[in-house]
Write an enzyme that holds these catalytic residues in place. Structure first.
Site, PDB file in Angstrom:
ATOM      1  N   CYS A 108     -57.364  74.497  41.384  1.00 22.17           N
ATOM      2  CA  CYS A 108     -58.163  75.865  41.469  1.00 22.17           C
ATOM      3  C   CYS A 108     -58.783  75.557  40.535  1.00 22.17           C
ATOM      4  O   CYS A 108     -59.418  76.926  40.497  1.00 22.17           O
ATOM      5  CB  CYS A 108     -57.248  77.098  40.491  1.00 22.17           C
ATOM      6  SG  CYS A 108     -55.551  77.721  41.690  1.00 22.17           S
ATOM      7  N   HIS A 147     -62.125  81.929  39.630  1.00 21.59           N
ATOM      8  CA  HIS A 147     -61.498  82.188  40.432  1.00 21.59           C
ATOM      9  C   HIS A 147     -60.066  83.016  40.825  1.00 21.59           C
ATOM     10  O   HIS A 147     -60.102  84.279  39.952  1.00 21.59           O
ATOM     11  CB  HIS A 147     -60.657  80.928  39.735  1.00 21.59           C
ATOM     12  CG  HIS A 147     -58.965  80.483  40.834  1.00 21.59           C
ATOM     13  ND1 HIS A 147     -59.205  80.035  41.977  1.00 21.59           N
ATOM     14  CD2 HIS A 147     -58.145  80.547  40.517  1.00 21.59           C
ATOM     15  CE1 HIS A 147     -57.836  79.793  42.801  1.00 21.59           C
ATOM     16  NE2 HIS A 147     -56.879  80.234  41.386  1.00 21.59           N
ATOM     17  N   ASN A 170     -54.913  84.175  46.569  1.00 24.88           N
ATOM     18  CA  ASN A 170     -54.963  82.322  46.076  1.00 24.88           C
ATOM     19  C   ASN A 170     -55.380  81.558  47.094  1.00 24.88           C
ATOM     20  O   ASN A 170     -54.246  80.887  48.011  1.00 24.88           O
ATOM     21  CB  ASN A 170     -53.981  82.052  44.428  1.00 24.88           C
ATOM     22  CG  ASN A 170     -54.417  80.806  43.987  1.00 24.88           C
ATOM     23  OD1 ASN A 170     -55.859  80.820  44.512  1.00 24.88           O
ATOM     24  ND2 ASN A 170     -53.665  80.382  43.330  1.00 24.88           N
TER      25      ASN A 170
HETATM   26  C1  LIG Z   1     -46.615  85.295  39.117  1.00 24.63           C
HETATM   27  C2  LIG Z   1     -46.078  86.327  38.113  1.00 24.63           C
HETATM   28  C3  LIG Z   1     -47.164  87.899  39.160  1.00 24.63           C
HETATM   29  C4  LIG Z   1     -44.602  86.512  38.329  1.00 24.63           C
HETATM   30  O1  LIG Z   1     -44.786  87.953  37.382  1.00 24.63           O
HETATM   31  P1  LIG Z   1     -44.005  87.775  36.208  1.00 24.63           P
HETATM   32  O2  LIG Z   1     -43.662  89.870  35.863  1.00 24.63           O
HETATM   33  O3  LIG Z   1     -44.064  86.970  35.113  1.00 24.63           O
HETATM   34  O4  LIG Z   1     -42.617  87.977  37.358  1.00 24.63           O
HETATM   35  P2  LIG Z   1     -41.560  86.839  37.232  1.00 24.63           P
HETATM   36  O5  LIG Z   1     -41.030  85.672  37.521  1.00 24.63           O
HETATM   37  O6  LIG Z   1     -40.801  87.106  35.068  1.00 24.63           O
HETATM   38  O7  LIG Z   1     -40.163  87.910  37.824  1.00 24.63           O
HETATM   39  C5  LIG Z   1     -39.953  89.244  37.338  1.00 24.63           C
HETATM   40  C6  LIG Z   1     -39.088  89.427  38.111  1.00 24.63           C
HETATM   41  O8  LIG Z   1     -39.099  90.191  39.023  1.00 24.63           O
HETATM   42  C7  LIG Z   1     -38.764  89.858  40.516  1.00 24.63           C
HETATM   43  N1  LIG Z   1     -39.964  89.264  41.348  1.00 24.63           N
HETATM   44  C8  LIG Z   1     -40.166  87.822  41.394  1.00 24.63           C
HETATM   45  N2  LIG Z   1     -40.567  87.875  42.559  1.00 24.63           N
HETATM   46  C9  LIG Z   1     -40.803  88.677  43.261  1.00 24.63           C
HETATM   47  C10 LIG Z   1     -41.501  89.430  44.158  1.00 24.63           C
HETATM   48  N3  LIG Z   1     -42.258  88.182  44.774  1.00 24.63           N
HETATM   49  N4  LIG Z   1     -40.949  90.352  44.938  1.00 24.63           N
HETATM   50  C11 LIG Z   1     -40.133  90.823  44.168  1.00 24.63           C
HETATM   51  N5  LIG Z   1     -39.568  90.298  42.891  1.00 24.63           N
HETATM   52  C12 LIG Z   1     -39.494  89.695  43.093  1.00 24.63           C
HETATM   53  C13 LIG Z   1     -37.428  88.513  39.883  1.00 24.63           C
HETATM   54  O9  LIG Z   1     -36.791  87.862  39.984  1.00 24.63           O
HETATM   55  C14 LIG Z   1     -37.461  88.677  38.300  1.00 24.63           C
HETATM   56  O10 LIG Z   1     -36.589  89.741  38.584  1.00 24.63           O
HETATM   57  P3  LIG Z   1     -35.430  90.304  37.027  1.00 24.63           P
HETATM   58  O11 LIG Z   1     -36.185  90.991  35.930  1.00 24.63           O
HETATM   59  O12 LIG Z   1     -34.307  91.378  38.228  1.00 24.63           O
HETATM   60  O13 LIG Z   1     -34.572  89.124  36.769  1.00 24.63           O
HETATM   61  C15 LIG Z   1     -47.059  86.300  36.897  1.00 24.63           C
HETATM   62  O14 LIG Z   1     -46.276  85.179  35.994  1.00 24.63           O
HETATM   63  C16 LIG Z   1     -48.691  85.601  37.278  1.00 24.63           C
HETATM   64  O15 LIG Z   1     -49.595  85.722  37.840  1.00 24.63           O
HETATM   65  N6  LIG Z   1     -48.714  84.379  36.816  1.00 24.63           N
HETATM   66  C17 LIG Z   1     -49.601  83.457  36.453  1.00 24.63           C
HETATM   67  C18 LIG Z   1     -50.003  82.521  38.219  1.00 24.63           C
HETATM   68  C19 LIG Z   1     -50.964  82.917  38.273  1.00 24.63           C
HETATM   69  O16 LIG Z   1     -52.274  82.875  37.841  1.00 24.63           O
HETATM   70  N7  LIG Z   1     -50.724  81.122  39.134  1.00 24.63           N
HETATM   71  C20 LIG Z   1     -51.781  80.604  39.788  1.00 24.63           C
HETATM   72  C21 LIG Z   1     -52.127  79.311  39.040  1.00 24.63           C
HETATM   73  S1  LIG Z   1     -54.201  78.324  39.927  1.00 24.63           S
END
Ligand SMILES: CC(C)(COP(=O)(O)OP(=O)(O)OC[C@H]1O[C@@H](n2cnc3c(N)ncnc32)[C@H](O)[C@@H]1OP(=O)(O)O)[C@@H](O)C(=O)NCCC(=O)NCCS
Length: 349
Positions: free
Chosen positions: A111, A276, A306
């Site tokens: 990215c 981005h 993304n």
């Molecule tokens: C990926 C992202 C959206 C996840 O959000 P988060 O709040 O950290 O979510 P978590 O992974 O801790 O999951 C929270 C809960 O949602 C659930 N969950 C995960 N993906 C899910 C989905 N697609 N739909 C529904 N629930 C989901 C998990 O199982 C977890 O459930 P639990 O609490 O019962 O265990 C977030 O961490 C993020 O945006 N990070 C940056 C990523 C990024 O920018 N990457 C690109 C780099 S180029």
């Protein structure tokens, strides 16, 4: 001597796939995805459609906008982390489709690729190596999606997903919902006008490699492609979402402030902040940290997700075509991706 952008184009494959459609193959919801990322829909490359195919379509549009032909291009820079082949690079493949045999260089800063691309373009133009450079950012992430049931996703069958397949998809749902496919093309040309790269800061930190990567299908295993990698789903990216989020919101505002200070550019003089599109919440946070008005940071993550290296060229094409970006405008671009690779750049349009 600097550069100017004389034409842009973009391409996204097929019909959009909405968040609700994703519930056909995994347990998720429009609310979960939109609240955490800002995404409503994305596009996926079709079976057999590679980044060079999508780039070819985007390039046709960019060349048309630039009013030049393929033979006017004297260098291809192709940014992708999802190439058509492990080798050769996709730049040469695209060159073949365009009927030109100019130098073609693939870069893989995920990215963060656009920032590295700008430094290369500036160097190639200032050194006289190239005058007209085609820059591509394109991705076909469909190949690493954690489901096999494309027919169910696309509503082409009454077949039900097996519980095992749903479980496989659910294991990687936090990553899978974030990515989409597409290509952006930009034609850069040497100019004596006061335009081009004013300053850039790019970084990498390989100690974060395990926070965001495709763990399998590299050349540490013999053979590099084997059934175990499919069974264990090591072809799907692993991402420590919370760590990547934290890294982005701490490094990007710092990088932008340093760049402004070092280049003596007051932040309020910048017309557009071209970010981005990984997560709307990351961009909102950076914008607030820099005290930038919301209307100065265009976003399109809701429609494409993304698209990794494709994101900034696609956003720039949209901002050019809707008349936002104009000659003389001062822009700041910033991005962060796996590696980690990140950076920001000031570009006069
Ligand atoms: C990926 C992202 C959206 C996840 O959000 P988060 O709040 O950290 O979510 P978590 O992974 O801790 O999951 C929270 C809960 O949602 C659930 N969950 C995960 N993906 C899910 C989905 N697609 N739909 C529904 N629930 C989901 C998990 O199982 C977890 O459930 P639990 O609490 O019962 O265990 C977030 O961490 C993020 O945006 N990070 C940056 C990523 C990024 O920018 N990457 C690109 C780099 S180029």
């Amino acid at each position: 001597m600097g550069f100017e952008v004389i034409g842009t184009g973009m391409y996204v494959p097929g019909e959009p796939v909405t968040n609700t459609q994703l519930t056909r193959v995994m347990d998720t919801s429009d609310e979960w995805i939109h609240q955490r990322s800002g995404i409503r829909q994305r596009h996926f490359a079709a079976e057999g459609q590679g980044v060079s195919d999508m780039a070819f379509e985007a390039t046709k549009r960019a060349l048309e906008a630039a009013r030049i032909g393929p033979k006017d291009i004297d260098y291809i820079l192709f940014a992708t982390m999802t190439p058509d082949y492990v080798f050769p690079g996709s730049g040469a493949v695209l060159g073949g489709k365009l009927g030109i045999n100019v130098p073609a260089l693939d870069i893989r800063q995920q990215c963060g690729a656009m920032l590295y691309g700008l430094q290369l373009i500036d160097g190639l133009i200032k050194s006289g190596v190239a005058k007209t450079i085609l820059f591509i950012g394109a991705e076909a992430h469909a190949g690493f999606m954690p489901w096999d049931d494309w027919d169910i996703l696309e509503g082409k069958t009454d077949r039900k997903q097996t519980p095992e397949q749903r479980e496989r998809a659910n294991k990687h749902r936090a990553v899978a919902v974030l990515f989409g496919d597409g290509a952006g093309a930009m034609v850069f040309r040497a100019t004596d006008r006061d335009a081009g790269l004013i300053a850039a800061k790019v970084h990498s930190d390989g100690t974060y490699v395990d926070e965001l990567l495709i763990p399998g299908c590299g050349f540490k295993t013999r053979p590099y492609c084997q059934p175990r990698l499919y069974e264990e789903m090591l072809y799907v990216p692993y991402m420590n979402g919370k760590e990547v989020f934290k890294f982005a919101v701490t490094t990007l505002p710092k990088c932008a402030r340093q760049l402004c200070e070092e280049s003596k550019t007051p932040i309020e003089k910048i017309d557009w902040f071209l970010a981005h599109q990984a997560n709307a919440r990351i961009n909102d946070y950076v914008r607030e940290q820099l005290d930038v008005p919301v209307e100065k940071m265009p976003m399109n993550i809701d429609r494409y997700g993304n698209t990794s290296a494709g994101t900034l060229p696609i956003l720039i094409d949209e901002c050019t075509r809707d008349g936002k970006l104009k000659k003389g405008d001062l822009t700041m671009m910033f991005a962060l991706g796996a590696g980690m690779h990140w950076g920001c750049a000031l570009v006069r349009w």
